[in-house]
Each structure stands twice: as structure tokens, then as C-alpha cells.
Motif scaffolding. Sequence first.
Motif, PDB file in Angstrom:
ATOM      1  N   LEU A  56      -6.397   8.924  -2.968  1.00 38.86           N
ATOM      2  CA  LEU A  56      -6.106   8.564  -1.588  1.00 38.86           C
ATOM      3  C   LEU A  56      -5.541   7.149  -1.491  1.00 38.86           C
ATOM      4  O   LEU A  56      -4.578   6.891  -0.760  1.00 38.86           O
ATOM      5  CB  LEU A  56      -7.376   8.669  -0.739  1.00 38.86           C
ATOM      6  N   LYS A  57      -6.141   6.230  -2.247  1.00 41.19           N
ATOM      7  CA  LYS A  57      -5.651   4.849  -2.232  1.00 41.19           C
ATOM      8  C   LYS A  57      -4.240   4.759  -2.790  1.00 41.19           C
ATOM      9  O   LYS A  57      -3.373   4.073  -2.229  1.00 41.19           O
ATOM     10  CB  LYS A  57      -6.591   3.954  -3.046  1.00 41.19           C
ATOM     11  N   LEU A  58      -4.000   5.446  -3.885  1.00 43.34           N
ATOM     12  CA  LEU A  58      -2.687   5.402  -4.518  1.00 43.34           C
ATOM     13  C   LEU A  58      -1.607   5.948  -3.599  1.00 43.34           C
ATOM     14  O   LEU A  58      -0.558   5.309  -3.394  1.00 43.34           O
ATOM     15  CB  LEU A  58      -2.725   6.200  -5.830  1.00 43.34           C
ATOM     16  N   VAL A  59      -1.862   7.109  -3.013  1.00 42.10           N
ATOM     17  CA  VAL A  59      -0.872   7.736  -2.136  1.00 42.10           C
ATOM     18  C   VAL A  59      -0.623   6.874  -0.903  1.00 42.10           C
ATOM     19  O   VAL A  59       0.530   6.632  -0.512  1.00 42.10           O
ATOM     20  CB  VAL A  59      -1.339   9.150  -1.734  1.00 42.10           C
ATOM     21  N   THR A  60      -1.701   6.395  -0.281  1.00 41.86           N
ATOM     22  CA  THR A  60      -1.557   5.604   0.941  1.00 41.86           C
ATOM     23  C   THR A  60      -0.799   4.306   0.693  1.00 41.86           C
ATOM     24  O   THR A  60       0.133   3.957   1.433  1.00 41.86           O
ATOM     25  CB  THR A  60      -2.945   5.274   1.533  1.00 41.86           C
ATOM     26  N   ARG A  61      -1.160   3.599  -0.360  1.00 44.13           N
ATOM     27  CA  ARG A  61      -0.531   2.299  -0.628  1.00 44.13           C
ATOM     28  C   ARG A  61       0.943   2.456  -0.986  1.00 44.13           C
ATOM     29  O   ARG A  61       1.801   1.727  -0.476  1.00 44.13           O
ATOM     30  CB  ARG A  61      -1.278   1.583  -1.750  1.00 44.13           C
ATOM     31  N   LEU A  62       1.246   3.387  -1.873  1.00 50.66           N
ATOM     32  CA  LEU A  62       2.641   3.583  -2.262  1.00 50.66           C
ATOM     33  C   LEU A  62       3.483   4.058  -1.079  1.00 50.66           C
ATOM     34  O   LEU A  62       4.626   3.623  -0.908  1.00 50.66           O
ATOM     35  CB  LEU A  62       2.731   4.591  -3.413  1.00 50.66           C
ATOM     36  N   ALA A  63       2.903   4.946  -0.258  1.00 53.59           N
ATOM     37  CA  ALA A  63       3.639   5.447   0.906  1.00 53.59           C
ATOM     38  C   ALA A  63       3.941   4.315   1.880  1.00 53.59           C
ATOM     39  O   ALA A  63       5.046   4.239   2.439  1.00 53.59           O
ATOM     40  CB  ALA A  63       2.845   6.553   1.591  1.00 53.59           C
ATOM     41  N   MET A  64       2.982   3.408   2.083  1.00 53.78           N
ATOM     42  CA  MET A  64       3.199   2.315   3.030  1.00 53.78           C
ATOM     43  C   MET A  64       4.151   1.253   2.469  1.00 53.78           C
ATOM     44  O   MET A  64       4.867   0.601   3.231  1.00 53.78           O
ATOM     45  CB  MET A  64       1.872   1.682   3.425  1.00 53.78           C
ATOM     46  N   THR A  65       4.156   1.081   1.161  1.00 52.24           N
ATOM     47  CA  THR A  65       5.160   0.182   0.568  1.00 52.24           C
ATOM     48  C   THR A  65       6.552   0.748   0.768  1.00 52.24           C
ATOM     49  O   THR A  65       7.498   0.022   1.114  1.00 52.24           O
ATOM     50  CB  THR A  65       4.870  -0.025  -0.926  1.00 52.24           C
ATOM     51  N   ALA A  66       6.695   2.061   0.580  1.00 52.60           N
ATOM     52  CA  ALA A  66       7.981   2.719   0.846  1.00 52.60           C
ATOM     53  C   ALA A  66       8.339   2.610   2.320  1.00 52.60           C
ATOM     54  O   ALA A  66       9.511   2.397   2.682  1.00 52.60           O
ATOM     55  CB  ALA A  66       7.914   4.187   0.416  1.00 52.60           C
ATOM     56  N   ALA A  67       7.330   2.726   3.201  1.00 49.87           N
ATOM     57  CA  ALA A  67       7.582   2.606   4.637  1.00 49.87           C
ATOM     58  C   ALA A  67       8.023   1.195   5.012  1.00 49.87           C
ATOM     59  O   ALA A  67       8.897   1.015   5.870  1.00 49.87           O
ATOM     60  CB  ALA A  67       6.323   2.995   5.412  1.00 49.87           C
ATOM     61  N   ALA A  68       7.418   0.176   4.384  1.00 52.69           N
ATOM     62  CA  ALA A  68       7.818  -1.210   4.656  1.00 52.69           C
ATOM     63  C   ALA A  68       9.268  -1.437   4.227  1.00 52.69           C
ATOM     64  O   ALA A  68      10.043  -2.098   4.935  1.00 52.69           O
ATOM     65  CB  ALA A  68       6.893  -2.183   3.929  1.00 52.69           C
ATOM     66  N   PHE A  69       9.636  -0.884   3.080  1.00 55.81           N
ATOM     67  CA  PHE A  69      11.030  -0.990   2.638  1.00 55.81           C
ATOM     68  C   PHE A  69      11.949  -0.245   3.602  1.00 55.81           C
ATOM     69  O   PHE A  69      13.047  -0.723   3.927  1.00 55.81           O
ATOM     70  CB  PHE A  69      11.172  -0.419   1.228  1.00 55.81           C
ATOM     71  N   GLY A  70      11.508   0.930   4.082  1.00 56.24           N
ATOM     72  CA  GLY A  70      12.305   1.681   5.046  1.00 56.24           C
ATOM     73  C   GLY A  70      12.490   0.919   6.345  1.00 56.24           C
ATOM     74  O   GLY A  70      13.586   0.928   6.930  1.00 56.24           O
ATOM     75  N   ALA A  71      11.433   0.245   6.818  1.00 57.92           N
ATOM     76  CA  ALA A  71      11.547  -0.561   8.041  1.00 57.92           C
ATOM     77  C   ALA A  71      12.527  -1.712   7.841  1.00 57.92           C
ATOM     78  O   ALA A  71      13.333  -2.027   8.727  1.00 57.92           O
ATOM     79  CB  ALA A  71      10.169  -1.093   8.436  1.00 57.92           C
ATOM     80  N   TYR A  72      12.463  -2.332   6.685  1.00 59.83           N
ATOM     81  CA  TYR A  72      13.392  -3.418   6.350  1.00 59.83           C
ATOM     82  C   TYR A  72      14.842  -2.917   6.351  1.00 59.83           C
ATOM     83  O   TYR A  72      15.737  -3.554   6.930  1.00 59.83           O
ATOM     84  CB  TYR A  72      12.999  -3.978   4.983  1.00 59.83           C
ATOM     85  N   ARG A  73      15.087  -1.755   5.742  1.00 55.08           N
ATOM     86  CA  ARG A  73      16.440  -1.187   5.724  1.00 55.08           C
ATOM     87  C   ARG A  73      16.888  -0.810   7.137  1.00 55.08           C
ATOM     88  O   ARG A  73      18.071  -0.933   7.472  1.00 55.08           O
ATOM     89  CB  ARG A  73      16.462   0.049   4.825  1.00 55.08           C
ATOM     90  N   LEU A  74      15.966  -0.369   7.967  1.00 58.92           N
ATOM     91  CA  LEU A  74      16.302  -0.007   9.343  1.00 58.92           C
ATOM     92  C   LEU A  74      16.769  -1.223  10.126  1.00 58.92           C
ATOM     93  O   LEU A  74      17.722  -1.149  10.918  1.00 58.92           O
ATOM     94  CB  LEU A  74      15.079   0.621  10.009  1.00 58.92           C
ATOM     95  N   VAL A  75      16.103  -2.371   9.902  1.00 57.24           N
ATOM     96  CA  VAL A  75      16.528  -3.611  10.569  1.00 57.24           C
ATOM     97  C   VAL A  75      17.917  -4.016  10.087  1.00 57.24           C
ATOM     98  O   VAL A  75      18.752  -4.461  10.887  1.00 57.24           O
ATOM     99  CB  VAL A  75      15.508  -4.737  10.302  1.00 57.24           C
TER     100      VAL A  75
END
Length: 444
Positions: A56-75
Motif C-alpha cells: 500500500l505504501k509503495l503504490v500510494t507513494r509512487l502514484a503520488m510522485t507521478a501525480a506531482a510530476f503530472g501536475a507540474y507538466r499541466l502547469v
Amino acid sequence: MTHSVSASVPMAGAPGAATPHHRFVRLMGTALTLILLLKLSGFFAWHEDVGVTRILKLVTRLAMTAAAFGAYRLVLRRGAVDSFRWHNTPAPLLYGTYLGLGLASLLWSRNPAYSFLQWLMDLECLVFAYYFVKCFLLLKEFFPGNPVRFYHVLGNTAFLVMLGFLGGALVAPDVFYRLTHGGEEARLGGYLMNPNELGMLCGVGLSCLMFDYQRHHKLLFTSAKVVVVLLALVLTGSRSSLVGFVLVLFFHLRQASNPRLKLAANLAALLALPVLAPLALVKQGGLEEVLSLTGRLPFWHALLTEALPQEPLLGYGFMRISYGEYFQSVHTYAAQMAHNTFIQVLLNLGLIGFTIAVLQLLFTMHGFFRREADTQLRLLGLGLLLPLLINSFTEFGIFGMNNYGILFYQFLIFLGSLHFHARLSPGEQQWLLRRRPELALAAA
């Protein structure tokens, strides 16, 4: 030839200006809060089974790191330009050196798999922090006047976490409370999260919410959030976090423009001391427990006199304090960590690693307290550093086993060192002209 971006162009949130990006900015504020909320949830122990918890920790953390990168690309796709330069460069360089030595320590660690897992989680947090902080810097530069602030997002995230824990404590107290001192004391956090670590999050959240008071942002709602987080802090029973909050509050009040408010706050603090002192210092176990820091002082003494002399220069390997899985002296308890981030780094990377870590901390502090830093940046650095450092003397801390205190510290490294570079190259100017012509024309 280079060009500068003009910050005077009316944008979302500016008074009297058209707001074509208003919906996007609000979406980003919500998205960044949700990303950070889920990221922090990845540090909790949601399941009794260790294997399930790790997944659960691995999936959640990696997914949110990908989401942070996605938010950065969106900006960026919205017309921002990734033009940054480093200030206070020793801070990120020394942190990279610290991680580099940690990776090299796999060669002498007796459990390289465990050391590598801890190292990998620290690196993953660093990547998340890098893109997460960049989102705020880009929003500030290309959407001036927007309401999205780093401290606001972090404060709201802490509020939502504490709201969840308080609600959970009402529904399932056996899960959300941890019984200590022979069952005489119940502390919020349970085994989902160490109560002291949860208290540290409360301190960080309260520090961030203080900024909303300064800018008079929804004062009634902000007060309700402060009450919720402060209640959670008291229920964690974390004395160190409570002391940290009082110190942070004192420095915030010093910035108040109203002298009567300052005087009233100082008088209230004096009147509250007789009440807070027993609550913060003398609980079960009495003064003797406090003076030994609940048994930590004898443990630290044993670590420094028995464990350190065996591996003084390079330590036992990343996040390890002994040749075995646990260190135990004849007169102390057994533990896998030092309960002090500085002793932890001293033992796992030796005197060399300790020197790097201390220098890195000093340069990180310099990034916020240097002469040219603005008042808000200094107060933000102080407000986050105080709870983190106080927690670091008794728990995992900023150089200890992976925890969200490390993530917050990495935020500080980038906030104090990474700055937008307003001088754009011709290629960047062309990109700006295509995506945000109103800014490009103003910068020409």
C-alpha cells in the motif's frame, strides 16, 4: 538576447483583472492538496500485515510522485516556462552527497536490502518534493495574484488528516488510540502513526495555518481548522510537538503589526504556563521520566559509547545502528533506530556522514535566514524547521528512517534553494509567445 517575464500583467486573482485561468488555478489548488494528502497517507500503517502495508505504501507513494510530476507538466502546458536556477547551492549538493554516501554504504551494510529500501524511499520523496515545490513556484510566477500558496495547501492537508484521525477516534478508538504507561494513557495515532510523529504534523500544520491569519483569509474557517488541529495535538500527548508549537506561535506573534495583540499574547502565554507545564512535562512517570527523556538518554549513551567506537568513520550502513537488526545494551531497551536523527546518521554513516549532514542542515537554514530572504520566507522556514528539529531530537527526524518529516525537510531544501529565473532564452520566449502571448508581449 534574453527577456524577463513581467509580474505586472493582470492574471488570475489580480484585482480588477479578467480571470481566464481562474478555474485552472482553483483546480490546481485542490489537486495539490489531494496529492499531498494521499502522499502523507502513504506513510501510515493501514494494515496489520507488514507485506500488505508495504505494498500500500509503495503504490500510494509512487502514484503520488507521478501525480506531482503530472501536475507540474499541466502547469507547463498552461503556458509556464521551466526556467530555474539554484541559489544556496551547497544545500542541495550536500544533500546529494549525503544520499550518495548512503548508496555507497550498501557495500558495508550487513543488510543491504533494508538499507537500499530506506535509501530508495528517501530518493523517491526527493523527486516528489522537487516537482511539488516547482508547481508552486511556477504558479506564483505565471499566475500572480492566485490564491494557491504552499503553506495554505500544507495547512489544509494537516487539517484534513487530523479531522480523519479525530473522526476515527470516535468511531474506532481501539484503532486510533495507542495505550501507553501500562494502559493509563491513550494517545491519538494508535499504530497507524507514531503519536509523536502525528504531533509533529500538527505542529507543522498549525504553523502553516498561522499564515492564513496574517493575510486575513477566511478567519472563521481558519479558526475552526486551528481548533481541530490543536485538539489533535493535545490528544497525541506529544510534549515535544506542543513545545514546538508554542515556540512557532511566539515567532508568528512577533510579526503582528498590532502592539496590543503582542502584549495580550505575551500575557496569555505567562498565564498559560502553570497549566501547560504539567501537561507538557509532568505526566505518568513524573519528573524522572522527563529528565531521562523516557529512557532515551541511557540508550543514547550506550549507542555513543558502545556502538559508535566499533564503526566510527563510515558507520553500519544506511539506516542501521548495529551489526544486527537491533541494538541493545545491557542496561537499555532494544531498538532498530536511535530515536535521535543526529545520532542515527552518526551511527549509520559514521563521522563522515554526520559532518555532511550537519553542514547540509546549516546551509539549508542559511537559505531561509540569509540577509536577502524576505520576511515571509524566513518565517516559513522557521515555522517548519522548529517542529522538524524538535522532533528530530527524539524520533525519526530529518535524517532518520523514512517518514514524512524527511519529505517536509526536502520541501525546505527546494524552497530555500530553487528560484525562478526571469531571464528567458529566445526559445523559451517563443514558447511563452505561443502559450501566453499577454505575458510574452509584456516581457518584450
